[in-house]
Design an enzyme around this catalytic site. Structure first.
Site, PDB file in Angstrom:
ATOM      1  CG  HIS A 160      10.650   7.099  15.906  1.00 28.61           C
ATOM      2  ND1 HIS A 160      11.238   5.882  16.216  1.00 28.61           N
ATOM      3  CD2 HIS A 160       9.326   6.954  16.176  1.00 28.61           C
ATOM      4  CE1 HIS A 160      10.289   5.048  16.636  1.00 28.61           C
ATOM      5  NE2 HIS A 160       9.132   5.672  16.631  1.00 28.61           N
ATOM      6  CD  GLU A 161       7.238  10.042  17.401  1.00 27.95           C
ATOM      7  OE1 GLU A 161       6.113   9.655  17.006  1.00 27.95           O
ATOM      8  OE2 GLU A 161       7.960   9.353  18.145  1.00 27.95           O
TER       9      GLU A 161
HETATM   10 NI    NI Z   1       7.144   5.220  17.162  1.00 27.49          NI
END
Ligand code: NI
Length: 170
Positions: free
Chosen positions: A130-131
């Site tokens: 996600h990051e």
């Molecule tokens: Ni995010």
């Protein structure tokens, strides 16, 4: 605390640049990011989310040591995928199931510029992906089909309107 940028800010859609200087300013930035992440009660925060389009993100899973990833690159992913309900500090208040590989290998540099490799699974693998997306201008909603994405964006707009109303009342 740093301001967290939300959907609509251009910086969230930029390709981030490599970090070349590992100095005290970078160390302070990473510490401020961890503090901001903890304050916001999140598990991950990337540079663009605080208005810095550079390749840095922090991960802090409760009960574990905070991790800083600089100039990361995902070098391997599992064939097996899994579903997990994701949220994002840049889209507060909305969540949606996202399908991703359950395991990843990531190479990055630490705060001193020293390279490291992590093989992750479970929540850590999820947060890393996600990051890492944030560093390439990508948000979790981009993994959804058009209909699902619309649904999340409508819910987000609705919540945001409510919050703006609340703000103007006080
Ligand atoms: Ni995010």
């Amino acid at each position: 605390m740093l301001d967290i940028y939300t959907l609509g800010e251009d910086v969230l859609r930029e390709e981030c640049s490599d970090i070349k200087v590992f100095d005290d300013a970078l160390r302070m930035l990473s510490e401020a990011m961890i503090d901001t992440l903890d304050e916001a009660d999140g598990v991950g925060l990337a540079g663009p989310q605080i208005g810095v389009p550079e390749k840095i993100f922090v991960v802090h899973i409760r009960g574990e040591k905070p991790l800083v990833f600089i100039n990361p690159s995902i070098t391997g992913t599992s064939i097996e995928t899994g579903v997990y309900e994701e949220g994002c500090l840049s889209l507060p208040g909305v969540y949606h199931d996202v399908v991703r590989p359950v395991g990843v290998t990531i190479q990055a540099q630490d705060i001193n510029g020293k390279p490291f490799t992590i093989e992750a699974d479970g929540l850590l693998a999820r947060v890393i992906q996600h990051e890492n997306d944030h560093l390439h201008g990508k948000l979790y909603i981009d993994h959804l089909d058009e209909k699902e994405k619309e649904k999340v964006l409508r819910a987000y707009e609705k919540k945001n309107r409510a919050r703006r109303r609340q703000k103007s009342r006080v």
